[in-house]
Design an enzyme around this catalytic site. Structure first.
Site, PDB file in Angstrom:
ATOM      1  N   LYS A   1      -1.699   5.084  -6.077  1.00  0.00           N
ATOM      2  CA  LYS A   1      -2.269   4.274  -4.203  1.00  0.00           C
ATOM      3  C   LYS A   1      -3.831   3.393  -4.655  1.00  0.00           C
ATOM      4  O   LYS A   1      -3.996   3.232  -5.884  1.00  0.00           O
ATOM      5  CB  LYS A   1      -2.045   5.229  -3.453  1.00  0.00           C
ATOM      6  CG  LYS A   1      -1.248   6.326  -3.296  1.00  0.00           C
ATOM      7  CD  LYS A   1      -1.934   7.540  -1.720  1.00  0.00           C
ATOM      8  CE  LYS A   1      -1.167   8.161  -1.708  1.00  0.00           C
ATOM      9  NZ  LYS A   1      -1.072   9.529  -0.615  1.00  0.00           N
TER      10      LYS A   1
ATOM     11  N   TYR B   1       7.906   6.756   3.410  1.00  0.00           N
ATOM     12  CA  TYR B   1       7.024   7.264   4.138  1.00  0.00           C
ATOM     13  C   TYR B   1       7.987   7.627   5.707  1.00  0.00           C
ATOM     14  O   TYR B   1       7.367   8.990   6.914  1.00  0.00           O
ATOM     15  CB  TYR B   1       6.077   6.863   4.359  1.00  0.00           C
ATOM     16  CG  TYR B   1       5.174   6.829   3.134  1.00  0.00           C
ATOM     17  CD1 TYR B   1       4.781   8.516   2.559  1.00  0.00           C
ATOM     18  CD2 TYR B   1       4.488   6.479   2.944  1.00  0.00           C
ATOM     19  CE1 TYR B   1       3.861   9.164   1.759  1.00  0.00           C
ATOM     20  CE2 TYR B   1       3.389   6.591   1.614  1.00  0.00           C
ATOM     21  CZ  TYR B   1       3.496   8.559   1.035  1.00  0.00           C
ATOM     22  OH  TYR B   1       2.050   8.487   0.198  1.00  0.00           O
TER      23      TYR B   1
ATOM     24  N   ASN C   1      -6.383   8.677  -0.481  1.00  0.00           N
ATOM     25  CA  ASN C   1      -6.644  10.356  -1.639  1.00  0.00           C
ATOM     26  C   ASN C   1      -5.728   9.774  -2.752  1.00  0.00           C
ATOM     27  O   ASN C   1      -5.397  10.890  -3.583  1.00  0.00           O
ATOM     28  CB  ASN C   1      -5.366  11.512  -0.765  1.00  0.00           C
ATOM     29  CG  ASN C   1      -4.612  11.142  -0.642  1.00  0.00           C
ATOM     30  OD1 ASN C   1      -4.076  10.313  -0.591  1.00  0.00           O
ATOM     31  ND2 ASN C   1      -3.772  12.077   0.421  1.00  0.00           N
TER      32      ASN C   1
ATOM     33  N   HIS D   1       0.050  10.333  -4.835  1.00  0.00           N
ATOM     34  CA  HIS D   1       1.363  10.452  -4.559  1.00  0.00           C
ATOM     35  C   HIS D   1       1.750  11.478  -5.314  1.00  0.00           C
ATOM     36  O   HIS D   1       2.102  10.970  -6.638  1.00  0.00           O
ATOM     37  CB  HIS D   1       1.986   9.571  -3.372  1.00  0.00           C
ATOM     38  CG  HIS D   1       3.287  10.025  -3.533  1.00  0.00           C
ATOM     39  ND1 HIS D   1       4.003  10.803  -1.949  1.00  0.00           N
ATOM     40  CD2 HIS D   1       5.156  10.944  -3.786  1.00  0.00           C
ATOM     41  CE1 HIS D   1       4.979  11.664  -2.125  1.00  0.00           C
ATOM     42  NE2 HIS D   1       5.572  11.260  -3.034  1.00  0.00           N
TER      43      HIS D   1
ATOM     44  N   GLU E   1      13.181  10.522  -4.427  1.00  0.00           N
ATOM     45  CA  GLU E   1      12.003   9.011  -4.928  1.00  0.00           C
ATOM     46  C   GLU E   1      11.655   8.938  -6.071  1.00  0.00           C
ATOM     47  O   GLU E   1      11.943   7.787  -5.870  1.00  0.00           O
ATOM     48  CB  GLU E   1      10.745  10.052  -4.730  1.00  0.00           C
ATOM     49  CG  GLU E   1      10.055  10.470  -2.800  1.00  0.00           C
ATOM     50  CD  GLU E   1       8.859  11.543  -3.166  1.00  0.00           C
ATOM     51  OE1 GLU E   1       7.924  11.913  -3.980  1.00  0.00           O
ATOM     52  OE2 GLU E   1       8.628  12.131  -1.959  1.00  0.00           O
TER      53      GLU E   1
HETATM   54  N1  UDP Z   1      -2.331  11.800   5.330  1.00  0.00           N
HETATM   55  C1  UDP Z   1      -3.391  11.466   6.333  1.00  0.00           C
HETATM   56  N2  UDP Z   1      -3.851  11.643   6.954  1.00  0.00           N
HETATM   57  C2  UDP Z   1      -3.323  12.942   7.498  1.00  0.00           C
HETATM   58  C3  UDP Z   1      -2.438  13.141   6.594  1.00  0.00           C
HETATM   59  C4  UDP Z   1      -1.819  13.136   5.531  1.00  0.00           C
HETATM   60  O1  UDP Z   1      -3.856   9.488   6.338  1.00  0.00           O
HETATM   61  O2  UDP Z   1      -3.504  13.441   8.285  1.00  0.00           O
HETATM   62  C5  UDP Z   1      -1.574  10.416   4.295  1.00  0.00           C
HETATM   63  C6  UDP Z   1      -2.174  10.599   3.173  1.00  0.00           C
HETATM   64  O3  UDP Z   1      -2.232   9.284   2.081  1.00  0.00           O
HETATM   65  C7  UDP Z   1      -1.103  11.231   2.557  1.00  0.00           C
HETATM   66  C8  UDP Z   1      -0.257  10.488   2.716  1.00  0.00           C
HETATM   67  O4  UDP Z   1      -0.407  10.384   4.183  1.00  0.00           O
HETATM   68  O5  UDP Z   1      -1.181  11.676   0.983  1.00  0.00           O
HETATM   69  C9  UDP Z   1       1.341  11.607   3.266  1.00  0.00           C
HETATM   70  O6  UDP Z   1       1.329  13.063   4.020  1.00  0.00           O
HETATM   71  P1  UDP Z   1       1.268  14.354   2.994  1.00  0.00           P
HETATM   72  O7  UDP Z   1       1.212  15.543   4.463  1.00  0.00           O
HETATM   73  O8  UDP Z   1       3.246  14.385   2.934  1.00  0.00           O
HETATM   74  O9  UDP Z   1       0.232  14.698   2.000  1.00  0.00           O
HETATM   75  P2  UDP Z   1       0.696  14.390   0.094  1.00  0.00           P
HETATM   76  O10 UDP Z   1       2.229  14.887   0.120  1.00  0.00           O
HETATM   77  O11 UDP Z   1       0.294  13.249  -0.454  1.00  0.00           O
HETATM   78  O12 UDP Z   1      -0.397  15.819   0.343  1.00  0.00           O
HETATM   79 MG    MG Z   2       3.616  14.473   1.043  1.00  0.00          MG
END
Ligand code: UDP
Ligand code: MG
Length: 136
Positions: free
Chosen positions: A11, A51, A114, A117, A128
């Site tokens: 990212k 997303y 974070n 992805h 994807e």
């Molecule tokens: N995210 C956020 N706040 C939250 C949860 C998710 O900003 O409370 C963002 C974060 O960058 C995350 C992305 O949205 O990686 C997608 O969320 P997901 O729950 O799919 O997490 P991931 O699969 O990336 O662990």
């Molecule tokens: Mg996810």
């Protein structure tokens, strides 16, 4: 388990921190082969579409803004159980909850920013991968 492909994204914060190589090394050292990769800056439309499952979530607009804030590196990783393996190497969404030694625990600043992805299922991995690499 069998040979799978999954989508990884370094990212904007990961690219900004100059740790693309460190992240790639973790994939390579753990049996994941990079079979496709490219750097690009996502358009707002691309980030919104990618997303889309999170459209109704309160963090959606911020997520789209963040994902379009600078270049990202999208890659296809291939290997035994690649989907789960990549998720294990990434660690939990919130770096505070991520296991020691995972990418997010070691490099990420917050639950939102974070670093990486990774596809969360084989089914989504296929969608994807096709989204960014229609020929792979
Ligand atoms: N995210 C956020 N706040 C939250 C949860 C998710 O900003 O409370 C963002 C974060 O960058 C995350 C992305 O949205 O990686 C997608 O969320 P997901 O729950 O799919 O997490 P991931 O699969 O990336 O662990
Ligand atoms: Mg996810």
């Amino acid at each position: 388990m069998s040979i799978e492909r999954t989508l990884s994204i370094v990212k904007p914060d990961g690219v900004q921190k100059n740790i693309i190589g460190k992240i790639f090394t973790r994939f390579e050292d753990n049996g994941l082969k990079i079979v496709g990769t490219k750097m690009l800056t996502l358009s707002k439309e691309q980030a919104q579409k990618f997303y889309e499952v999170h459209k109704e979530r309160p963090f959606y607009d911020d997520l789209v803004e963040y994902m379009t804030s600078g270049p990202v590196v999208v890659s296809v990783l291939e290997g035994e159980g690649a989907v789960l393996k990549n998720r294990q190497l990434m660690g939990a969404t919130d770096p505070k909850e991520a296991e020691k030694g995972t990418i997010r625990a070691d490099f990420a600043d917050s639950k939102a920013r974070n670093c990486v992805h990774g596809s969360d299922s084989l089914e989504n991995a296929k969608i994807e991968v096709k989204f960014f690499f229609p020929n792979l």
